[in-house]
Design a protein around this motif. Structure first.
Motif, PDB file in Angstrom:
ATOM      1  N   GLN A  58       0.832  -1.206   0.000  1.00 39.64           N
ATOM      2  CA  GLN A  58       0.000   0.000   0.000  1.00 39.64           C
ATOM      3  C   GLN A  58       0.867   1.256   0.000  1.00 39.64           C
ATOM      4  O   GLN A  58       0.576   2.225  -0.706  1.00 39.64           O
ATOM      5  CB  GLN A  58      -0.921   0.000   1.231  1.00 39.64           C
ATOM      6  CG  GLN A  58      -1.925   1.121   1.232  1.00 39.64           C
ATOM      7  CD  GLN A  58      -2.931   0.985   0.100  1.00 39.64           C
ATOM      8  OE1 GLN A  58      -3.373  -0.105  -0.224  1.00 39.64           O
ATOM      9  NE2 GLN A  58      -3.276   2.092  -0.517  1.00 39.64           N
ATOM     10  N   PHE A  94      -8.526   7.215 -16.164  1.00 36.92           N
ATOM     11  CA  PHE A  94      -7.116   7.347 -16.534  1.00 36.92           C
ATOM     12  C   PHE A  94      -6.981   7.753 -18.006  1.00 36.92           C
ATOM     13  O   PHE A  94      -6.222   8.655 -18.343  1.00 36.92           O
ATOM     14  CB  PHE A  94      -6.405   6.012 -16.274  1.00 36.92           C
ATOM     15  CG  PHE A  94      -4.946   6.026 -16.623  1.00 36.92           C
ATOM     16  CD1 PHE A  94      -4.019   6.543 -15.740  1.00 36.92           C
ATOM     17  CD2 PHE A  94      -4.505   5.513 -17.827  1.00 36.92           C
ATOM     18  CE1 PHE A  94      -2.667   6.554 -16.052  1.00 36.92           C
ATOM     19  CE2 PHE A  94      -3.157   5.522 -18.151  1.00 36.92           C
ATOM     20  CZ  PHE A  94      -2.242   6.044 -17.258  1.00 36.92           C
ATOM     21  N   THR A 120       2.251   1.712  -3.482  1.00 37.13           N
ATOM     22  CA  THR A 120       1.198   2.165  -4.387  1.00 37.13           C
ATOM     23  C   THR A 120       0.936   3.654  -4.202  1.00 37.13           C
ATOM     24  O   THR A 120       0.831   4.400  -5.164  1.00 37.13           O
ATOM     25  CB  THR A 120      -0.097   1.371  -4.140  1.00 37.13           C
ATOM     26  OG1 THR A 120       0.159  -0.008  -4.401  1.00 37.13           O
ATOM     27  CG2 THR A 120      -1.220   1.839  -5.045  1.00 37.13           C
ATOM     28  N   ASN A 121       0.832   4.092  -2.955  1.00 31.56           N
ATOM     29  CA  ASN A 121       0.579   5.513  -2.686  1.00 31.56           C
ATOM     30  C   ASN A 121       1.749   6.383  -3.128  1.00 31.56           C
ATOM     31  O   ASN A 121       1.553   7.511  -3.572  1.00 31.56           O
ATOM     32  CB  ASN A 121       0.287   5.732  -1.202  1.00 31.56           C
ATOM     33  CG  ASN A 121      -1.070   5.191  -0.812  1.00 31.56           C
ATOM     34  OD1 ASN A 121      -1.955   5.055  -1.650  1.00 31.56           O
ATOM     35  ND2 ASN A 121      -1.237   4.855   0.447  1.00 31.56           N
ATOM     36  N   HIS A 122       2.943   5.869  -2.996  1.00 32.18           N
ATOM     37  CA  HIS A 122       4.127   6.630  -3.375  1.00 32.18           C
ATOM     38  C   HIS A 122       4.199   6.834  -4.892  1.00 32.18           C
ATOM     39  O   HIS A 122       4.636   7.882  -5.371  1.00 32.18           O
ATOM     40  CB  HIS A 122       5.388   5.923  -2.874  1.00 32.18           C
ATOM     41  CG  HIS A 122       6.653   6.648  -3.195  1.00 32.18           C
ATOM     42  ND1 HIS A 122       6.995   7.837  -2.611  1.00 32.18           N
ATOM     43  CD2 HIS A 122       7.643   6.373  -4.073  1.00 32.18           C
ATOM     44  CE1 HIS A 122       8.148   8.255  -3.096  1.00 32.18           C
ATOM     45  NE2 HIS A 122       8.558   7.385  -3.992  1.00 32.18           N
ATOM     46  N   TYR A 178     -11.832   3.012 -13.354  1.00 28.47           N
ATOM     47  CA  TYR A 178     -10.518   3.631 -13.216  1.00 28.47           C
ATOM     48  C   TYR A 178      -9.849   3.815 -14.568  1.00 28.47           C
ATOM     49  O   TYR A 178      -9.277   4.857 -14.851  1.00 28.47           O
ATOM     50  CB  TYR A 178      -9.623   2.799 -12.293  1.00 28.47           C
ATOM     51  CG  TYR A 178      -8.205   3.320 -12.256  1.00 28.47           C
ATOM     52  CD1 TYR A 178      -7.884   4.446 -11.510  1.00 28.47           C
ATOM     53  CD2 TYR A 178      -7.195   2.711 -12.998  1.00 28.47           C
ATOM     54  CE1 TYR A 178      -6.596   4.948 -11.487  1.00 28.47           C
ATOM     55  CE2 TYR A 178      -5.902   3.207 -12.981  1.00 28.47           C
ATOM     56  CZ  TYR A 178      -5.607   4.322 -12.215  1.00 28.47           C
ATOM     57  OH  TYR A 178      -4.331   4.814 -12.205  1.00 28.47           O
ATOM     58  N   ARG A 188       1.558   6.697  -6.993  1.00 33.38           N
ATOM     59  CA  ARG A 188       0.269   7.105  -7.542  1.00 33.38           C
ATOM     60  C   ARG A 188       0.400   8.396  -8.358  1.00 33.38           C
ATOM     61  O   ARG A 188       1.015   9.361  -7.933  1.00 33.38           O
ATOM     62  CB  ARG A 188      -0.733   7.307  -6.415  1.00 33.38           C
ATOM     63  CG  ARG A 188      -2.136   7.558  -6.887  1.00 33.38           C
ATOM     64  CD  ARG A 188      -3.098   7.685  -5.731  1.00 33.38           C
ATOM     65  NE  ARG A 188      -3.100   6.572  -4.829  1.00 33.38           N
ATOM     66  CZ  ARG A 188      -3.719   5.410  -5.039  1.00 33.38           C
ATOM     67  NH1 ARG A 188      -4.373   5.220  -6.161  1.00 33.38           N
ATOM     68  NH2 ARG A 188      -3.677   4.452  -4.152  1.00 33.38           N
ATOM     69  N   VAL A 189      -0.206   8.404  -9.550  1.00 31.13           N
ATOM     70  CA  VAL A 189      -0.149   9.566 -10.430  1.00 31.13           C
ATOM     71  C   VAL A 189      -1.327  10.496 -10.151  1.00 31.13           C
ATOM     72  O   VAL A 189      -1.174  11.707 -10.111  1.00 31.13           O
ATOM     73  CB  VAL A 189      -0.173   9.118 -11.910  1.00 31.13           C
ATOM     74  CG1 VAL A 189      -0.243  10.307 -12.841  1.00 31.13           C
ATOM     75  CG2 VAL A 189       1.042   8.273 -12.213  1.00 31.13           C
ATOM     76  N   TYR A 190      -2.508   9.928  -9.960  1.00 29.70           N
ATOM     77  CA  TYR A 190      -3.712  10.713  -9.740  1.00 29.70           C
ATOM     78  C   TYR A 190      -4.143  10.603  -8.282  1.00 29.70           C
ATOM     79  O   TYR A 190      -4.084   9.530  -7.690  1.00 29.70           O
ATOM     80  CB  TYR A 190      -4.837  10.237 -10.666  1.00 29.70           C
ATOM     81  CG  TYR A 190      -4.460  10.389 -12.117  1.00 29.70           C
ATOM     82  CD1 TYR A 190      -4.398  11.649 -12.695  1.00 29.70           C
ATOM     83  CD2 TYR A 190      -4.132   9.296 -12.900  1.00 29.70           C
ATOM     84  CE1 TYR A 190      -4.024  11.816 -14.016  1.00 29.70           C
ATOM     85  CE2 TYR A 190      -3.757   9.450 -14.218  1.00 29.70           C
ATOM     86  CZ  TYR A 190      -3.709  10.710 -14.775  1.00 29.70           C
ATOM     87  OH  TYR A 190      -3.332  10.879 -16.070  1.00 29.70           O
ATOM     88  N   PRO A 191      -4.613  11.708  -7.686  1.00 29.76           N
ATOM     89  CA  PRO A 191      -5.014  11.683  -6.275  1.00 29.76           C
ATOM     90  C   PRO A 191      -6.155  10.698  -6.015  1.00 29.76           C
ATOM     91  O   PRO A 191      -7.035  10.499  -6.859  1.00 29.76           O
ATOM     92  CB  PRO A 191      -5.470  13.117  -6.002  1.00 29.76           C
ATOM     93  CG  PRO A 191      -4.853  13.942  -7.071  1.00 29.76           C
ATOM     94  CD  PRO A 191      -4.712  13.040  -8.258  1.00 29.76           C
ATOM     95  N   VAL A 192      -6.130  10.117  -4.836  1.00 25.16           N
ATOM     96  CA  VAL A 192      -7.140   9.132  -4.445  1.00 25.16           C
ATOM     97  C   VAL A 192      -8.536   9.747  -4.487  1.00 25.16           C
ATOM     98  O   VAL A 192      -9.508   9.073  -4.846  1.00 25.16           O
ATOM     99  CB  VAL A 192      -6.834   8.591  -3.025  1.00 25.16           C
ATOM    100  CG1 VAL A 192      -7.919   7.669  -2.541  1.00 25.16           C
ATOM    101  CG2 VAL A 192      -5.502   7.885  -3.011  1.00 25.16           C
ATOM    102  N   ILE A 240     -10.015   9.483  -7.916  1.00 25.05           N
ATOM    103  CA  ILE A 240     -10.315   8.087  -8.259  1.00 25.05           C
ATOM    104  C   ILE A 240     -11.594   7.648  -7.551  1.00 25.05           C
ATOM    105  O   ILE A 240     -12.457   6.990  -8.138  1.00 25.05           O
ATOM    106  CB  ILE A 240      -9.121   7.182  -7.900  1.00 25.05           C
ATOM    107  CG1 ILE A 240      -7.924   7.566  -8.772  1.00 25.05           C
ATOM    108  CG2 ILE A 240      -9.482   5.714  -8.078  1.00 25.05           C
ATOM    109  CD1 ILE A 240      -6.621   6.917  -8.363  1.00 25.05           C
TER     110      ILE A 240
END
Length: 126
Positions: A45, A73, A48-50, A69, A52-56, A59
């Motif tokens: 996790q 994208f 994945t967060n590190h 998604y 990530r291109v688009y903010p949660v 999404i």
């Protein structure tokens, strides 16, 4: 010598050798316990967060609006839409996509049917 430590600590040969190949000392590779399932999930996790291109938030907004998604994208990356529009504009029907495609073709090429078939005038004989 290390085979005793490996067996005692419950580490199989493959993880031990993987650690050694990544530069760990043999002692550390043989004695450090394997991560638990929860630790592996947290590491995954975090990675994945590190990356990530688009903010949660966007999404999740897209998901709440029924936008998959991959559609979000594609809209943001390939279509050049801003993230807010990509996450909130409803999905298009096939008919809408066809109409937009035909409109864009007419804008780009003009009256393409006349170019292909030539202008034909219908005359009435009566």
């Amino acid at each position: 010598m290390y085979s005793f430590l490996i067996e005692r600590n419950g580490i199989s040969y493959d993880p031990f050798m993987s650690r050694v190949n990544r530069g760990w000392s043999m002692e550390k590779a043989a004695t450090k316990p394997l991560p638990t399932a929860e630790e592996r999930r947290q590491q995954s996790q975090h990675a994945t967060n590190h990356l990530r291109v688009y903010p949660v938030e966007y999404i999740q907004l897209a998901n709440q609006n029924g936008i998959p998604y991959h559609t979000f994208f594609n809209r943001a990356k390939n279509c050049g839409w801003d993230m807010d529009r990509a996450a909130t504009e409803p999905l298009w029907t096939r008919e809408q996509m066809g109409r937009l495609g035909a409109q864009r073709l007419r804008e780009r090429e003009g009256d393409w049917a006349a170019q292909i078939f030539g202008k034909q005038q219908m005359s009435r004989k009566g």
